[in-house]
Design a protein around this motif. Structure first.
Motif, mmCIF file in Angstrom:
data_model
loop_
_atom_site.group_PDB
_atom_site.id
_atom_site.type_symbol
_atom_site.label_atom_id
_atom_site.label_comp_id
_atom_site.label_asym_id
_atom_site.label_seq_id
_atom_site.Cartn_x
_atom_site.Cartn_y
_atom_site.Cartn_z
ATOM 1 N N ALA A 23 76.403 3.528 12.529
ATOM 2 C CA ALA A 23 75.993 3.436 13.955
ATOM 3 C C ALA A 23 76.666 4.533 14.766
ATOM 4 O O ALA A 23 75.858 5.170 15.687
ATOM 5 N N CYS A 24 77.862 4.591 14.677
ATOM 6 C CA CYS A 24 78.560 5.672 15.417
ATOM 7 C C CYS A 24 78.082 7.063 14.981
ATOM 8 O O CYS A 24 78.032 8.149 15.941
ATOM 9 N N GLY A 25 77.844 7.260 13.629
ATOM 10 C CA GLY A 25 77.506 8.563 13.318
ATOM 11 C C GLY A 25 76.116 8.972 13.640
ATOM 12 O O GLY A 25 75.650 10.004 13.603
ATOM 13 N N ASP A 26 75.203 8.069 14.174
ATOM 14 C CA ASP A 26 73.931 8.274 14.501
ATOM 15 C C ASP A 26 73.651 7.805 16.152
ATOM 16 O O ASP A 26 72.771 7.498 16.417
ATOM 17 N N CYS A 27 74.857 8.132 16.794
ATOM 18 C CA CYS A 27 74.978 7.763 18.266
ATOM 19 C C CYS A 27 75.111 9.069 19.002
ATOM 20 O O CYS A 27 76.022 10.063 18.669
ATOM 21 N N VAL A 28 74.734 9.228 20.204
ATOM 22 C CA VAL A 28 74.678 10.448 21.069
ATOM 23 C C VAL A 28 75.855 10.753 21.310
ATOM 24 O O VAL A 28 76.317 11.999 21.561
ATOM 25 N N VAL A 29 76.753 9.672 21.546
ATOM 26 C CA VAL A 29 78.266 10.070 22.124
ATOM 27 C C VAL A 29 78.964 10.514 21.052
ATOM 28 O O VAL A 29 79.774 11.416 21.466
ATOM 29 N N THR A 30 78.916 10.319 19.927
ATOM 30 C CA THR A 30 79.545 11.067 18.740
ATOM 31 C C THR A 30 78.746 12.203 18.579
ATOM 32 O O THR A 30 79.521 13.248 17.996
ATOM 33 N N PHE A 31 77.615 12.392 18.634
ATOM 34 C CA PHE A 31 76.977 13.711 18.492
ATOM 35 C C PHE A 31 77.268 14.878 19.509
ATOM 36 O O PHE A 31 77.737 15.917 19.171
ATOM 37 N N LEU A 32 77.585 14.561 20.772
ATOM 38 C CA LEU A 32 78.156 15.230 21.637
ATOM 39 C C LEU A 32 79.343 15.512 21.785
ATOM 40 O O LEU A 32 80.096 16.621 22.213
ATOM 41 N N LEU A 33 80.402 14.634 21.543
ATOM 42 C CA LEU A 33 81.786 14.512 21.865
ATOM 43 C C LEU A 33 82.618 14.684 20.698
ATOM 44 O O LEU A 33 83.735 14.701 20.603
ATOM 45 N N GLY A 34 81.826 14.382 19.226
ATOM 46 C CA GLY A 34 82.632 14.418 18.142
ATOM 47 C C GLY A 34 83.291 13.380 17.378
ATOM 48 O O GLY A 34 83.226 13.118 16.089
ATOM 49 N N ALA A 35 83.731 12.455 18.496
ATOM 50 C CA ALA A 35 84.097 11.127 17.846
ATOM 51 C C ALA A 35 84.020 10.103 19.231
ATOM 52 O O ALA A 35 84.200 10.522 20.259
ATOM 53 N N PRO A 36 84.073 8.894 18.756
ATOM 54 C CA PRO A 36 84.059 7.977 19.852
ATOM 55 C C PRO A 36 85.357 7.948 20.723
ATOM 56 O O PRO A 36 86.251 8.064 20.401
ATOM 57 N N PRO A 37 84.812 7.953 22.062
ATOM 58 C CA PRO A 37 85.920 8.320 23.142
ATOM 59 C C PRO A 37 86.709 6.760 23.415
ATOM 60 O O PRO A 37 85.939 5.944 23.037
#
Length: 76
Positions: A23-37
């Motif tokens: 899920a995280c690998g296909d989320c815009v947050v991870t896409f834009l920021l590189g890792a879950p903040p």
């Protein structure tokens, strides 16, 4: 799209119920920021822009899902 009446979206990856590598690998947050903040706030107009980019296939959608407290539980 009228974004003035919408509250910002608070994304807290630690509280996301679907948090997983898939899920995280296909989320815009991870896409834009590189890792879950630890957490970010996305304003309504920013959310509308991210939705438009995701609808166009340019970024993945926001996958963040939080648990809804059970309103029917007996707290007495």
């Amino acid at each position: 799209m009228d974004t003035e009446s919408h509250d910002p979206v608070v994304v807290d990856c630690d509280r996301c119920v679907v948090r997983s590598p898939a899920a995280c690998g296909d989320c815009v947050v991870t896409f834009l920021l590189g890792a879950p903040p630890a957490g970010i706030e996305i304003a309504a107009d920013e959310q509308a822009a991210l939705d438009a980019l995701a609808d166009g296939g340019l970024v993945p959608p926001l996958r963040h899902v939080t648990a809804i407290p059970d309103r029917h539980s007996d707290s007495a």
